[in-house]
Design an enzyme around this catalytic site. Structure first.
Site, mmCIF file in Angstrom:
data_model
loop_
_atom_site.group_PDB
_atom_site.id
_atom_site.type_symbol
_atom_site.label_atom_id
_atom_site.label_comp_id
_atom_site.label_asym_id
_atom_site.label_seq_id
_atom_site.Cartn_x
_atom_site.Cartn_y
_atom_site.Cartn_z
ATOM 1 N N SER A 46 0.873 -1.166 0.000
ATOM 2 C CA SER A 46 0.000 0.000 0.000
ATOM 3 C C SER A 46 0.914 1.221 0.000
ATOM 4 C CB SER A 46 -0.896 -0.012 1.237
ATOM 5 O OG SER A 46 -1.859 1.015 1.134
ATOM 6 N N GLU A 47 0.713 2.136 -0.953
ATOM 7 C CA GLU A 47 1.740 3.150 -1.200
ATOM 8 C C GLU A 47 1.865 4.184 -0.084
ATOM 9 O OE1 GLU A 47 -0.827 2.519 -3.220
ATOM 10 O OE2 GLU A 47 -1.757 4.347 -3.998
ATOM 11 N N ASN A 48 0.934 4.178 0.867
ATOM 12 C CA ASN A 48 1.134 5.063 2.016
ATOM 13 C C ASN A 48 2.127 4.463 3.016
ATOM 14 O OD1 ASN A 48 -0.992 3.163 2.498
ATOM 15 N ND2 ASN A 48 -1.445 4.240 4.397
#
Lengths: 218, 232
Positions: A46-48
């Protein structure tokens, strides 16, 4: 019958391979996580800032400090890891993530994708989509074949502002599966009961049909 | 070296109209709640805010939009804020949207003494318009500049009085990068501890990047999308 969202997610899940790190976009792509084959080891990025993202928490166990890129509360699998946003996109741009699945408003038959902006409407922003599509070797777009007006989303040329150029490798729509090739959208599989003629009539971009195209097993 | 200040109001001393601020957080996760509240009290205007998102109508940076203290937002995604939309469409608010990875790297680069770098993100799109592009190994890249800010407002989980920081879960996000890029980096922590209480091997942000630190209070930690599953 055109595929429903769950069936599209199931079909995309068949593209997963053991040991892959995968980034799933918001919307239908997120559902792919529900169909990872039993025994296959796939880690979700998840890119966060998560690798090894787990399912939603049980009621009462939500943690405001633990969300996915869609801002939904999630959990961590054993062996998960947290990192900052620069490190996250180093993984993405550095091609350490093997597969990106995301939605689109339009895809052109040369692999261009538009999915972030509609002129005249409120622009929300591209988030991580431009970084993801510019870098991934393996990008699957998951989208309805036509828009709400019934117009094809598989085009000769995107009409909307682009998110990335020449980057989409495969499309899973509600009507079929397509490889993006130098000759255009190559039909690989049809949704059950959907004819080549129907797909042809709903595909504005160049469509390549070779021999008998099999029906998808659902 | 005394980096500890009493509260957010003291920590923000020196912030003036028209300054550029970095504000940590992803959505409402890991935002400097105390510093944002203090900015509202302080009433400084004409701010340029570099932050991945713009909060929601009544929380996060949305509070500074309500009071019209922000002149320009530099973000990657601003989708959940009606007041933002109104100000943007009416032209009151200037908005620069940039890819999320580019935003992160521009903060990191600014803090790391890298004036510019090349990224593939946005090549061939309107994001690359007016920017230098260059081919490396057959692929095209866009040159992007490092960011600097007058102040970086950061939220950490634990920090010691030297400014060494630990973040918790995905509240880390942009915070360590912005901490590097602020001329003055202000950190609020949930737990302020003495030197030696944090394991040096596990520190996420070394205190050298931090100028002011304070014990935060009354964290709301709002959840934007509460998603759960049923037990069995």
């Amino acid at each position: 019958m055109a595929l429903n969202k769950e069936q599209m997610a199931q079909r995309i899940a068949r593209e997963l391979r053991d040991g892959w790190y995968v980034n799933l976009g918001i919307g239908i792509p997120t559902l792919v996580a529900n169909y990872i084959p039993e025994g296959m080891n796939v880690e979700l990025q998840s890119e966060n800032g998560i690798l090894g993202m787990g399912p939603f928490p049980f009621e009462g166990e939500e943690d405001a400090d633990l969300i996915n890129a869609g801002k939904q509360t999630v959990t961590l699998k054993p062996g998960a890891v947290i990192f900052d946003s620069a490190n996250s996109f180093a993984m993405i741009r550095g091609k350490h993530v093997q597969l990106t699945v995301l939605g689109a408003m339009e895809v052109a038959d040369n692999g261009d994708i538009a999915n972030w902006k509609i002129p005249g409407k409120m622009v929300k922003g591209m988030g991580g989509a431009m970084d993801l599509v510019a870098s991934a070797d393996n990008i699957i777009v998951c989208m309805m074949h036509t828009n709400k007006a019934g117009e094809s989303k598989l085009l000769k040329k995107c009409s909307l502002p682009l998110t990335g150029v020449g980057c989409v490798k495969k499309i899973v729509s509600d009507l079929g599966v397509f490889d993006v090739t130098p000759d255009g959208f190559k039909l690989i599989e049809r949704a059950p009961g959907v004819t080549v003629e129907e797909i042809r009539s709903k595909t504005e971009g160049r469509l390549v049909v070779e021999g008998e195209v099999p029906e998808m097993a659902v | 070296m005394n980096k500890v200040v009493a509260n957010a109001d003291v920590a923000l001393e020196g912030i003036r109209d028209n300054m550029t601020l970095m504000v940590g957080g992803f959505g409402l996760c890991g935002i400097p709640e105390n510093s944002i509240a203090a900015l509202v009290r302080k009433g400084v205007k004409g701010l340029t805010c570099i932050s991945n998102n713009a909060g929601v109508d009544d929380f996060g940076l949305g509070l500074l939009l309500q009071t019209k203290q922000i002149k320009k937002m530099i973000s990657s995604y601003v989708g959940e804020n009606a007041e933002f939309e109104r100000q943007m469409l009416s032209g009151e608010l200037e908005v620069e949207l940039i890819p999320q990875g580019t935003l992160a790297e521009r903060c990191r680069a600014g803090g790391a003494g890298i004036p510019a770098f090349y990224t593939p993100a946005g090549y061939g799109t309107e994001v690359a318009e007016g920017k230098e592009t260059r081919e490396f190994n057959g692929k095209m890249y866009v040159m992007e500049h490092g960011f600097h800010a007058d102040f970086a407002l950061v939220k950490a989980w634990k920090g010691d009085t030297q400014g060494n920081l630990l973040f918790r879960h995905t509240a880390r996000n942009f915070n360590p990068l912005m901490a590097m890029a602020g001329k003055i980096t202000v950190v609020e922590v949930e737990e302020l501890v003495e030197p030696g209480e944090l394991d040096p091997n596990t520190i996420h942000t070394p205190g050298i990047f931090v100028q002011r630190i304070f014990q935060g209070s009354n964290y709301e930690k709002r959840i934007e999308q509460r998603t759960t599953r049923k037990r069995n």
